[in-house]
Design an enzyme around this catalytic site. Sequence first.
Site, mmCIF file in Angstrom:
data_model
loop_
_atom_site.group_PDB
_atom_site.id
_atom_site.type_symbol
_atom_site.label_atom_id
_atom_site.label_comp_id
_atom_site.label_asym_id
_atom_site.label_seq_id
_atom_site.Cartn_x
_atom_site.Cartn_y
_atom_site.Cartn_z
ATOM 1 N N HIS A 89 0.801 -1.237 0.000
ATOM 2 C CA HIS A 89 0.000 0.000 0.000
ATOM 3 C C HIS A 89 0.830 1.282 0.000
ATOM 4 O O HIS A 89 0.275 2.373 0.129
ATOM 5 C CB HIS A 89 -0.955 0.008 1.199
ATOM 6 C CG HIS A 89 -1.897 -1.153 1.201
ATOM 7 N ND1 HIS A 89 -1.574 -2.362 1.768
ATOM 8 C CD2 HIS A 89 -3.137 -1.295 0.661
ATOM 9 C CE1 HIS A 89 -2.591 -3.204 1.603
ATOM 10 N NE2 HIS A 89 -3.543 -2.585 0.936
ATOM 11 N N GLY B 220 -4.588 10.641 11.011
ATOM 12 C CA GLY B 220 -5.517 9.787 10.269
ATOM 13 C C GLY B 220 -5.763 10.337 8.872
ATOM 14 O O GLY B 220 -5.767 9.607 7.882
ATOM 15 N N ARG C 73 -3.942 16.131 6.360
ATOM 16 C CA ARG C 73 -3.196 16.627 7.529
ATOM 17 C C ARG C 73 -1.708 16.300 7.379
ATOM 18 O O ARG C 73 -0.842 17.060 7.817
ATOM 19 C CB ARG C 73 -3.694 15.952 8.806
ATOM 20 C CG ARG C 73 -4.934 16.539 9.341
ATOM 21 C CD ARG C 73 -4.616 17.805 10.146
ATOM 22 N NE ARG C 73 -5.854 18.333 10.627
ATOM 23 C CZ ARG C 73 -6.060 19.590 10.998
ATOM 24 N NH1 ARG C 73 -5.094 20.471 10.929
ATOM 25 N NH2 ARG C 73 -7.212 19.971 11.440
ATOM 26 N N ARG D 182 -3.948 5.084 -3.138
ATOM 27 C CA ARG D 182 -5.246 5.298 -2.474
ATOM 28 C C ARG D 182 -5.383 6.705 -1.878
ATOM 29 O O ARG D 182 -6.139 6.908 -0.928
ATOM 30 C CB ARG D 182 -5.475 4.265 -1.366
ATOM 31 C CG ARG D 182 -5.692 2.877 -1.914
ATOM 32 C CD ARG D 182 -5.827 1.846 -0.829
ATOM 33 N NE ARG D 182 -5.980 0.538 -1.432
ATOM 34 C CZ ARG D 182 -7.092 -0.201 -1.364
ATOM 35 N NH1 ARG D 182 -8.145 0.231 -0.733
ATOM 36 N NH2 ARG D 182 -7.136 -1.389 -1.944
ATOM 37 N N GLY E 84 -3.474 12.842 16.372
ATOM 38 C CA GLY E 84 -4.860 12.771 15.927
ATOM 39 C C GLY E 84 -5.804 13.514 16.833
ATOM 40 O O GLY E 84 -5.389 14.170 17.792
ATOM 41 N N THR E 85 -7.097 13.403 16.528
ATOM 42 C CA THR E 85 -8.116 14.057 17.349
ATOM 43 C C THR E 85 -8.888 12.999 18.135
ATOM 44 O O THR E 85 -8.865 11.816 17.803
ATOM 45 C CB THR E 85 -9.093 14.873 16.482
ATOM 46 O OG1 THR E 85 -9.651 14.004 15.499
ATOM 47 C CG2 THR E 85 -8.396 16.028 15.814
ATOM 48 N N GLU F 171 -10.848 7.726 20.504
ATOM 49 C CA GLU F 171 -10.370 7.887 19.131
ATOM 50 C C GLU F 171 -10.456 6.511 18.493
ATOM 51 O O GLU F 171 -11.212 5.674 18.991
ATOM 52 C CB GLU F 171 -8.953 8.523 19.126
ATOM 53 C CG GLU F 171 -7.921 7.869 19.998
ATOM 54 C CD GLU F 171 -7.257 6.690 19.347
ATOM 55 O OE1 GLU F 171 -7.609 5.545 19.739
ATOM 56 O OE2 GLU F 171 -6.384 6.869 18.492
ATOM 57 N N SER G 84 -11.224 17.301 19.968
ATOM 58 C CA SER G 84 -11.943 18.056 18.942
ATOM 59 C C SER G 84 -13.428 18.170 19.261
ATOM 60 O O SER G 84 -14.132 19.003 18.688
ATOM 61 C CB SER G 84 -11.775 17.379 17.577
ATOM 62 O OG SER G 84 -12.270 16.051 17.646
ATOM 63 N N ASP G 85 -13.912 17.285 20.139
ATOM 64 C CA ASP G 85 -15.337 17.309 20.487
ATOM 65 C C ASP G 85 -15.520 16.667 21.851
ATOM 66 O O ASP G 85 -14.606 16.024 22.358
ATOM 67 C CB ASP G 85 -16.168 16.597 19.418
ATOM 68 C CG ASP G 85 -15.745 15.157 19.201
ATOM 69 O OD1 ASP G 85 -14.661 14.939 18.616
ATOM 70 O OD2 ASP G 85 -16.458 14.252 19.649
HETATM 71 N N1 HPA Z 1 -15.314 9.262 18.408
HETATM 72 C C1 HPA Z 1 -14.369 8.522 17.833
HETATM 73 N N2 HPA Z 1 -13.262 9.051 17.336
HETATM 74 C C2 HPA Z 1 -13.116 10.381 17.420
HETATM 75 C C3 HPA Z 1 -14.076 11.193 17.998
HETATM 76 C C4 HPA Z 1 -15.233 10.603 18.517
HETATM 77 O O1 HPA Z 1 -16.131 11.282 19.061
HETATM 78 N N3 HPA Z 1 -13.639 12.481 17.918
HETATM 79 C C5 HPA Z 1 -12.455 12.442 17.299
HETATM 80 N N4 HPA Z 1 -12.126 11.178 16.994
#
Ligand code: HPA
Length: 232
Positions: A4, A20, A24, A43, A89-90, A179, A203-204
């Site tokens: 890959h 990911g 980025r 890909r 990552g987030t 994550e 991020s959230d």
């Molecule tokens: N869930 C899974 N992975 C994530 C999330 C989430 O809310 N936010 C950022 N990566």
Amino acid sequence: MSTHIEAKKGEIAQTVLMPGDPMRAKWIAETFLKDAHCYNDVRGMLGYTGTYHGKPVSVQGSGMGIPSAMIYYHELINDYGVKNIIRVGTAGSYQKEVKIRDIVLAMAASTTSGINNSRFINADYAPTANFELLLKAASYAKEKGIAIKAGNVLSSDEFYTDDPEDYKLWAKFGVLCVEMEASGLYTIAAKYNIRALAILTISDSLVTGERSSADERESTFRDMVDIALHLL
Ligand code: HPA
């Protein structure tokens, strides 16, 4: 090339930062690295090698989720001799105290994935960060005045779960955030005796329902990449 990744042998550095999102990877290469060149577009999973303060480093997208990411981890380690993988990552917060924009060092990664319970039948394997990288990241963040949190994270196999309250059990047992890749990374790093660390920005929040704006994400991403690059 590997299955890959189309890089030639020697084209990928021994240390690889892995977001990911392949875009980025491009942004990190263009923003932080000198003389970066793209070695992979198979890909659309972009990979770049350049230098940071004269030291070679690569940045490679992993895709989302353990199955995608483990393909890239496996080939980087086995086909290109990579020795250090730093996931950048987030993550979504599971705790009130873990706020949007916070940076989390994943000391360990729990998971809903079957990769280890199909290996260690009737037993649990605890995938952990490399201590040297963890210590170095924590010390550098402290020196720079970047606040970090460290602890257990969840690598979930599903972004959209059946029940929005599912997170509460993990939260009760101290898991900081969710994550989708770190547990796969720590497992494969242990298997092949390389070093790995996942650095995450929130991020959230599953607790408050908040999400960060694109601008906020970019500025915290910078702090996270700064920490990651200082591990070189
Ligand atoms: N869930 C899974 N992975 C994530 C999330 C989430 O809310 N936010 C950022 N990566």
